[in-house]
Design a protein around this motif. Structure first.
Motif, short mmCIF file in Angstrom:
data_model
loop_
_atom_site.label_atom_id
_atom_site.label_comp_id
_atom_site.label_asym_id
_atom_site.label_seq_id
_atom_site.Cartn_x
_atom_site.Cartn_y
_atom_site.Cartn_z
N UNK A 17 38.28 2.78 -28.33
CA UNK A 17 36.83 2.35 -28.35
C UNK A 17 36.47 1.49 -29.55
N UNK A 18 37.15 1.50 -30.82
CA UNK A 18 36.90 0.57 -31.77
C UNK A 18 37.12 -0.85 -31.22
N UNK A 19 38.15 -1.14 -30.47
CA UNK A 19 38.22 -2.54 -30.07
C UNK A 19 37.35 -2.68 -29.05
N UNK A 20 36.91 -1.79 -27.97
CA UNK A 20 36.01 -2.21 -27.15
C UNK A 20 34.53 -2.75 -27.88
N UNK A 21 34.33 -1.77 -28.96
CA UNK A 21 32.81 -2.00 -29.69
C UNK A 21 33.04 -3.37 -30.39
N UNK A 22 34.23 -3.57 -31.23
CA UNK A 22 34.25 -4.77 -31.94
C UNK A 22 34.36 -5.99 -31.09
N UNK A 23 35.13 -5.99 -30.12
CA UNK A 23 35.52 -7.03 -29.20
C UNK A 23 34.05 -7.46 -28.40
N UNK A 24 33.37 -6.62 -27.82
CA UNK A 24 32.10 -6.77 -27.58
C UNK A 24 31.25 -7.38 -28.13
N UNK A 25 31.05 -6.69 -29.63
CA UNK A 25 30.50 -7.43 -30.56
C UNK A 25 30.50 -8.81 -31.07
N UNK A 26 31.67 -9.22 -31.01
CA UNK A 26 32.22 -10.58 -31.37
C UNK A 26 31.59 -11.30 -30.21
N UNK A 27 31.91 -11.05 -28.81
CA UNK A 27 31.54 -11.71 -27.95
C UNK A 27 29.99 -11.85 -27.89
N UNK A 28 29.17 -10.87 -27.97
CA UNK A 28 27.90 -11.21 -28.01
C UNK A 28 27.41 -11.81 -29.21
N UNK A 29 28.30 -12.00 -30.26
CA UNK A 29 27.63 -12.63 -31.50
C UNK A 29 27.67 -14.09 -31.13
N UNK A 30 28.95 -14.41 -30.19
CA UNK A 30 29.07 -15.53 -30.02
C UNK A 30 28.14 -16.17 -29.00
N UNK A 31 27.77 -15.20 -27.91
CA UNK A 31 26.62 -15.47 -27.01
C UNK A 31 25.34 -15.74 -27.71
N UNK A 56 27.24 -8.49 -36.32
CA UNK A 56 27.37 -7.42 -37.50
C UNK A 56 26.81 -6.29 -37.11
N UNK A 57 25.55 -6.20 -36.15
CA UNK A 57 25.17 -4.79 -35.81
C UNK A 57 26.27 -3.85 -35.08
N UNK A 58 27.22 -4.59 -34.59
CA UNK A 58 28.17 -3.78 -33.82
C UNK A 58 28.93 -2.74 -35.01
N UNK A 59 29.01 -3.24 -36.06
CA UNK A 59 29.74 -2.49 -37.29
C UNK A 59 28.93 -1.14 -37.67
N UNK A 60 27.62 -1.17 -37.43
CA UNK A 60 27.21 0.23 -37.53
C UNK A 60 27.50 1.22 -36.44
N UNK A 61 27.44 0.55 -35.28
CA UNK A 61 28.02 1.41 -34.17
C UNK A 61 29.77 1.82 -34.60
N UNK A 62 30.38 0.71 -34.98
CA UNK A 62 31.75 1.08 -35.26
C UNK A 62 32.17 2.14 -36.20
N UNK A 63 31.14 2.00 -37.42
CA UNK A 63 31.20 3.09 -38.55
C UNK A 63 30.68 4.42 -37.74
#
Length: 139
Positions: A17-31, A56-63
């Motif tokens: 789940x962590x990789x899913x959130x982080x990976x999505x976050x990175x891809x949306x950050x690029x988008x 970096x919003x995804x980090x809140x979700x990651x936390x």
């Protein structure tokens, strides 16, 4: 709201789940960095909760996620902060994926799952095409 997307990523790609959130976050950050503001805001309007996953919003979700999973979020998340908050090109994207313990071939596996999800949520095909381009994958 975006649990369906994260569920699809974890089950189809066999990532944590962590990789899913982080990976999505990175891809949306690029988008967010690549698409014009209008396109990106159209995307976040058609897909509720998407903005919470980007950059970096995804980090809140990651936390929150690591809290739920009973892991200490400590040092790992702070290292990711700079990486996820600043994805400007595909090289940054690959860096973010490797920081999450995935190799860059995973970017090409994440993209179709995310695009399919966004399409199912009503994102316009022109925006989906631009996303595929931004991620260097053909939609």
């Amino acid at each position: 709201q975006t649990a369906g997307l994260l569920g699809a990523l974890t089950s189809q790609l066999n990532v944590t789940p962590e990789q899913a959130v982080g990976g999505t976050g990175a891809m949306l950050g690029l988008a967010k960095n690549k698409l014009g503001g209008g396109d990106y805001s159209q995307l976040t309007k058609s897909v509720p909760g998407l903005d919470q996953l980007s950059g970096s919003n995804s980090l809140g979700s990651l936390g929150a996620l690591s809290g739920m999973l009973g892991q200490s979020g400590g040092s790992k998340t702070s290292g990711l902060d700079g990486v996820l908050g600043n994805v400007k090109n595909t090289s940054d994207l690959n860096t973010a994926f490797s920081a999450l313990g995935m190799d860059d071939s995973m970017v090409g596996k994440f993209a179709p799952v995310i695009l399919q999800y966004l399409g199912g949520q009503g994102a316009s095909s022109s925006v989906l095409g631009k996303l595929a381009q931004a991620w260097g994958t053909s939609g």
